[in-house]
Design a protein around this motif. Structure first.
Motif, short mmCIF file in Angstrom:
data_model
loop_
_atom_site.label_atom_id
_atom_site.label_comp_id
_atom_site.label_asym_id
_atom_site.label_seq_id
_atom_site.Cartn_x
_atom_site.Cartn_y
_atom_site.Cartn_z
N SER A 182 0.83 -1.21 0.00
CA SER A 182 0.00 0.00 0.00
C SER A 182 0.85 1.24 0.00
CB SER A 182 -0.92 -0.02 1.23
OG SER A 182 -1.68 1.17 1.29
N ALA A 183 1.91 1.18 0.84
CA ALA A 183 2.78 2.37 0.87
C ALA A 183 3.50 2.56 -0.46
CB ALA A 183 3.80 2.21 2.00
N ILE A 184 3.97 1.40 -1.03
CA ILE A 184 4.68 1.51 -2.31
C ILE A 184 3.75 2.01 -3.41
CG2 ILE A 184 5.79 0.16 -4.13
CD1 ILE A 184 6.95 -1.63 -1.95
N LEU A 185 2.57 1.36 -3.50
CA LEU A 185 1.64 1.76 -4.55
C LEU A 185 1.15 3.19 -4.35
CD1 LEU A 185 -0.47 -1.49 -5.00
CD2 LEU A 185 1.40 -0.65 -6.42
N GLU A 224 -7.04 -2.90 -7.39
CA GLU A 224 -7.39 -2.55 -8.78
C GLU A 224 -6.21 -1.93 -9.50
OE1 GLU A 224 -10.84 -0.09 -8.79
OE2 GLU A 224 -12.21 -1.79 -8.70
N VAL A 225 -5.52 -1.04 -8.80
CA VAL A 225 -4.33 -0.42 -9.40
C VAL A 225 -3.26 -1.47 -9.68
CG1 VAL A 225 -2.47 1.24 -9.02
CG2 VAL A 225 -4.81 1.82 -8.33
N ALA A 226 -3.06 -2.43 -8.68
CA ALA A 226 -2.04 -3.45 -8.85
C ALA A 226 -2.36 -4.36 -10.03
CB ALA A 226 -1.89 -4.26 -7.57
N LEU A 270 4.00 -9.66 -2.85
CA LEU A 270 3.51 -8.68 -1.88
C LEU A 270 2.00 -8.74 -1.73
CD1 LEU A 270 5.75 -5.60 -2.74
CD2 LEU A 270 5.84 -6.99 -0.67
N LEU A 271 1.33 -9.11 -2.80
CA LEU A 271 -0.13 -9.23 -2.74
C LEU A 271 -0.56 -10.57 -2.15
CD1 LEU A 271 -1.06 -7.68 -6.19
CD2 LEU A 271 -1.49 -6.70 -3.94
N GLY A 272 0.40 -11.47 -1.81
CA GLY A 272 0.08 -12.77 -1.24
C GLY A 272 -0.37 -13.78 -2.26
N GLY A 273 -0.03 -13.54 -3.53
CA GLY A 273 -0.47 -14.43 -4.59
C GLY A 273 0.65 -15.32 -5.10
N THR A 274 0.31 -16.08 -6.15
CA THR A 274 1.28 -16.98 -6.77
C THR A 274 1.32 -16.70 -8.26
OG1 THR A 274 -0.42 -18.67 -7.07
CG2 THR A 274 0.91 -18.80 -5.06
N LEU A 275 2.48 -16.90 -8.83
CA LEU A 275 2.70 -16.66 -10.26
C LEU A 275 3.30 -17.91 -10.87
CD1 LEU A 275 4.09 -13.53 -12.00
CD2 LEU A 275 5.20 -15.71 -12.43
N THR A 276 2.72 -18.38 -11.98
CA THR A 276 3.24 -19.54 -12.69
C THR A 276 3.50 -19.17 -14.14
OG1 THR A 276 1.01 -20.31 -13.20
CG2 THR A 276 2.05 -21.17 -11.20
#
Length: 661
Positions: free
Chosen positions: A462-465, A569-571, A637-643
């Motif tokens: 949040s601070a970064i965005l 939404e921004v991310a 940072l969003l707590g997600g996963t990327l494949t």
């Protein structure tokens, strides 16, 4: 009565009957010859003759009866003498056999006729002939009964041991002769020899035994061997012999019982069972303390019943046993107080240990499971998978961790650590140990830590965005309000004052391009369309701004009717924007597909192209640029996963899953 005796009695009776008939006839004849005219003197003479005749006949009858009795006695004597179960012999002063019965002949191994007039010494073994000669001399010089034992060699060569008992008999006709009794004592001699040999062996074992051996009579020590003396530190046997067995024994045993009371109890058990084993605490002559294992047994020595006591020093073994017991108690306390469920299994799969936590996890007490097969206790474990796990542990010695185990009595998640149990020989596996750990608390802590970390990440993001968007907005405003306005003013000024010699259309075209680029940069830096119309419209606008002739794009959006958090939404917008930039710059794709789908509390993003693709590395770093690592950090940072699914010349599919909070 024998047949011979019966015949003798019958003949005697018949003779008496005939004698009486003859006497009656004679008396009748004499009576008829003398009549009344016979003178008185003649009649008296006849009467005297008749009386004398009758007396003679009575004497004759008595003689016949005495003869019959003598015959009967002779027959009885002959029967008793010849058929007696022991041998009878009569020897002259030189030891020659004058008479013997059938038993004596059988003992000497020959017939009676061949043995008469032979010297008995010929049948005595050479080693005993001197003994036999002294026996005869002793009988000749003494009227007392004499006895001796010697070995006799029979006529067939067999040897037997006999006992001779005899005495001298003096007669005027034959001089001095001996009457002997011959008894077969071979079995007794052999038993005596065996007993003597046994006693000799016992004595040898007694003296040379490595164990301490003590002989006891009426609670007193009557003998002891060297090992017993050495055990108690005695320097002389007299220190122990004739001493009570309570010597050097303390008044009380370590368990608090009186030693004298225990001694009586142990000897009562010995009398009841014939043998008794127990452990005993005592001291030595050197003042040392010892624990002994004592075995009491009744034995017979020389006809006397004694107590055979074997002592073994078990001081070291008892100390080791006490240490083992203490270690066992410690292990049991450790098992019972462990926060993990601990189960020990034998090599055959039988349960040998089961602590309290295992009872709590399973709802089964130790008494109900100890000794049973684990697959009987837990039928659900009787699967090829678990049998293979046990095989790996028991056969190969592997350590196996099995996660996500459930228990009926205690819901939750548990991990099982299965390790082999090895003996002193490390190559030998005796069983296995199963440690069951409650992972519910750990999972809760992990989840709490994850939530905390995600919360921190959210705050950082949040601070970064916020900072990033604020900076983008400031730059966009500067471009729009500063550079953009300046360009507009320049355009208006040029329209009013045309510069001679400069193409007017070309200048206007350059200014229009600069204004367009300024607006584009301002839009990309801060897409105000998100704030005004939402994520779906913003993504559609992002796709419209890319000319279809340069890259055909297909957007598929589902579930975005409900607004997402502003930062998310921004991310998401920036993630899709970055992925499209990568496709345009690096993929050389002919077509691309974008899917943004919200499902409950998850947001799925998938971007697919048919470009040249690449070989992804574990860090998701492409061959050129730093876009994907930055994208990965943003997703994390969003707590997600990327494949990433990409292969050279086969295109690329990038999937992102984000939690919606």
């Amino acid at each position: 009565m024998s047949e011979f005796d019966h015949k003798d009695s019958k003949s005697t009776t018949e003779a008496l009957m005939l004698l009486r008939e003859r006497a009656e006839r004679r008396r009748h004849l004499i009576t008829r010859v003398v009549d009344d005219s016979t003178p008185d003197a003649m009649q008296r003479l006849v009467q005297e003759l008749q009386t004398h005749q009758i007396e003679l006949e009575m004497q004759y009858e008595e003689l016949l009866m005495a003869q019959a009795e003598a015959e009967t006695a002779r027959a009885e004597y002959a029967d008793l003498y010849d058929f007696a179960p022991i041998g009878y012999l009569t020897l002259d002063s030189r030891g020659t056999i004058q008479q013997l019965n059938l038993t004596a002949a059988q003992l000497l191994g020959s017939v009676r006729q061949k043995l008469l007039r032979r010297r008995l010494a010929l049948f005595v073994a050479e080693s005993y002939r001197l003994t036999f000669s002294k026996f005869l001399d002793t009988m000749a010089s003494s009227e007392q009964r004499q006895t001796c034992e010697l070995s006799v060699v029979r006529e067939n060569g067999d040897m037997l041991y006999v006992q001779l008992e005899g005495t001298q008999v003096a007669t005027s006709e034959q001089g001095v002769h001996f009457r002997l009794v011959l008894l077969d004592v071979t079995s007794r001699y052999m038993a005596t020899q065996a007993l003597a040999l046994s006693e000799a062996r016992f004595r040898q074992l007694f003296e040379h035994s490595a164990d301490a051996v003590v002989l006891i009579r009426e609670l007193n020590i009557v003998d002891c061997n060297a090992a017993a003396m050495q055990m108690l530190g005695a320097t002389d046997k007299s220190q122990m012999v004739q001493q009570p067995i309570s010597i050097l024994v303390p008044e009380y045993q370590p368990n608090g019982s009186r030693s004298e009371d225990l001694i009586r109890q142990h000897y009562a058990s010995l009398r009841r069972n014939g043998s008794h084993r127990f452990e005993w605490y005592r001291r030595t002559f050197r003042g040392e303390s010892k624990w002994l294992e004592i075995v009491l047994t009744y034995i017979n020595v020389g006809g006397e019943q004694l107590v055979h006591s074997v002592w073994r020093d078990i001081t070291v073994q008892r100390a080791a046993r006490e240490q083992l017991r203490a270690e066992k108690e410690f292990s049991e306390n450790l098992l019972d107080n462990s926060v993990d469920g601990i189960v020990a299994l034998s090599h055959e799969g039988h349960i040998t240990a089961w602590n309290r936590e295992a009872e709590q996890y399973s709802g089964l007490s130790a008494t109900n499971v100890i000794g049973r097969n684990v697959f009987q206790v837990f039928p659900k474990l009787d699967t090829p998978e678990w049998r293979q796990i046990f095989e790996r542990v028991l056969r190969k010695g592997e350590r196996v961790v099995q996660t996500a185990i459930s228990f009926i009595a205690r819901p939750g998640h548990y991990d099982a650590y299965i390790v082999p149990l090895r003996g002193e020989n490390q190559a030998e596996i005796n069983g296995m140990l199963v440690v069951v750990r409650d992972m519910n608390e750990r999972n809760r802590l992990i989840e709490e830590t994850t939530r905390l970390r995600l919360s921190q990440q959210q705050e950082v993001l949040s601070a970064i965005l916020t900072t990033e968007e604020a900076e983008r907005k400031r730059i966009a405003e500067a471009l729009h309000n500063g550079v953009g306005q300046l360009l507009y003013a320049t355009k208006l000024h040029l329209e009013r004052r045309a510069t001679p010699g400069v193409p007017r259309d070309e200048v206007h075209s350059l200014l229009n391009e600069a204004i367009r680029m300024t607006r584009t940069i301002s839009f990309e830096l801060t897409p105000g369309i998100l704030e005004d119309f939402g994520l779906k419209f913003g993504l559609e606008e992002l796709v419209r701004r890319i000319p279809r002739q340069s890259l055909p794009l297909h957007l598929h959006v589902v579930g975005l009717e409900q607004p997402l958090p502003k930062l998310m939404e921004v991310a998401v917008y920036r993630i899709v924007q970055e992925l499209l930039n990568n496709i345009i710059k690096h993929s050389e794709a002919q077509e691309a597909f974008i899917h943004v789908v919200r499902e409950d509390d998850k947001l799925l993003i998938s971007v697919e192209d048919n470009g040249q693709g690449f070989e992804p590395d574990p860090n998701y770093a492409p061959r050129h640029g730093i876009g994907l690592p930055g994208l990965q950090n943003r997703v994390r940072l969003l707590g997600g996963t990327l494949t990433i699914n990409s292969r050279p010349s086969r295109g690329t599919i990038i999937g992102i899953e984000l939690p919606v909070r």
